[in-house]
Design a protein around this motif. Structure first.
Motif, PDB file in Angstrom:
ATOM      1  N   PRO A 177       1.179  -1.622   0.309  1.00 54.63           N
ATOM      2  CA  PRO A 177      -0.546   0.160   0.024  1.00 54.63           C
ATOM      3  C   PRO A 177       0.901   1.478   0.143  1.00 54.63           C
ATOM      4  O   PRO A 177       0.549   2.369  -0.385  1.00 54.63           O
ATOM      5  N   LEU A 178       1.265   1.156   0.949  1.00 54.70           N
ATOM      6  CA  LEU A 178       2.590   2.681   0.948  1.00 54.70           C
ATOM      7  C   LEU A 178       3.367   2.581  -1.079  1.00 54.70           C
ATOM      8  O   LEU A 178       4.082   3.560  -1.166  1.00 54.70           O
ATOM      9  N   GLN A 181       0.996   4.312  -2.860  1.00 58.48           N
ATOM     10  CA  GLN A 181       0.771   6.009  -1.947  1.00 58.48           C
ATOM     11  C   GLN A 181       1.674   6.437  -3.100  1.00 58.48           C
ATOM     12  O   GLN A 181       2.216   7.526  -3.420  1.00 58.48           O
ATOM     13  N   LYS A 182       3.323   5.784  -2.747  1.00 58.43           N
ATOM     14  CA  LYS A 182       4.590   6.910  -3.351  1.00 58.43           C
ATOM     15  C   LYS A 182       4.045   7.255  -4.981  1.00 58.43           C
ATOM     16  O   LYS A 182       4.385   8.397  -4.956  1.00 58.43           O
ATOM     17  N   GLN A 183       3.237   5.684  -5.874  1.00 64.90           N
ATOM     18  CA  GLN A 183       3.419   6.371  -7.105  1.00 64.90           C
ATOM     19  C   GLN A 183       4.412   7.177  -7.596  1.00 64.90           C
ATOM     20  O   GLN A 183       6.034   6.400  -7.470  1.00 64.90           O
ATOM     21  N   TRP A 190       6.454  12.960  -1.522  1.00 64.74           N
ATOM     22  CA  TRP A 190       6.510  11.902  -0.553  1.00 64.74           C
ATOM     23  C   TRP A 190       8.009  11.347  -0.059  1.00 64.74           C
ATOM     24  O   TRP A 190       9.027  11.457  -0.467  1.00 64.74           O
TER      25      TRP A 190
END
Length: 231
Positions: A177-178, A181-183, A190
């Protein structure tokens, strides 16, 4: 320092990093060889002076548009670039997880289970290969490919983009998930929520950008300097 001298310094740094290494498998090494040590570490191993020197070598420019970007422009995802029979994803899982088990008949290549001490969150994550479970642990490009595209990689030959996408220096097993989130974020937008790992993270981004002659934005450089000042 002019651009030519910066390039020479960068090549010397890379040569020193890779001296004595033979191929991707040798470069991967053990989990303790990556920044932070075994994924769960943070601090203590960062050469702050070297990171600051590397940061000063990088050109500062604006972010180019994402026009033309596609993941496929960096080669097939997780190619077996060193022809050891294992794709890059499994190579990195094998490096970064602990207590791994492997699929029989794959010469300890396909990782079935293992434990990740996630560097980004500090959590312990149990990895299990499967359609519904594998994404709990993902392989992060420390310098995101989208970020690289906007800071020099759009003009590279495909072979160089493929090298970046599969370089162990730029790859880490992390909390899924992190990673989502970073993409394609850079250090200005980030950072890992685990503050103890931010020095390692930023230093590693700098190492990658020096190695591949990628540039940084002014905001990104200032964010990196701020992190390094607290290391």
């Amino acid at each position: 320092m002019n651009r030519r001298n910066r390039k020479i310094a960068a090549l010397a740094l890379v040569a020193g990093m890779l001296a004595g290494c033979g191929g991707l498998e040798a470069q991967i090494g053990s989990s303790d060889d990556r920044g932070g040590g075994g994924g769960g570490g943070g601090g203590g191993k960062v050469d702050v002076r070297a990171a600051r020197t590397g940061l000063d070598q990088l050109d500062v420019k604006g972010r180019a548009p994402m026009t033309g970007y596609d993941r496929d422009r960096f080669g097939p995802a997780w190619a077996d670039v060193d022809h050891n029979g294992c794709d890059t994803r499994n190579d990195i899982l094998k490096r970064d997880l602990k207590n791994e088990t492997f699929k029989k008949g794959t010469h300890d290549c396909i990782v079935l289970t293992g434990t990740l001490d996630d560097p980004y969150s500090g959590k312990k994550i149990e990895f299990e290969r499967g359609t519904r479970t594998s994404m709990a642990v993902q392989i992060d490009h420390v310098v995101a490919l989208g970020d690289a595209w906007q800071k020099g990689a759009a003009k590279w030959a495909e072979a160089k983009r493929k090298e970046l996408a599969n370089d162990p220096l730029n790859l880490m097993a992390v909390d899924g998930p992190l990673n989502g989130q970073k993409q394609a974020s850079d250090a200005a937008t980030w950072l890992p929520p685990r503050r103890a790992y931010r020095c390692d993270y930023v230093a590693r981004q700098i190492d990658v950008k020096v190695k591949y002659d990628l540039w940084v934005t002014q905001a990104e450089k200032e964010a990196m300097r701020k992190i390094l000042a607290d290391c």
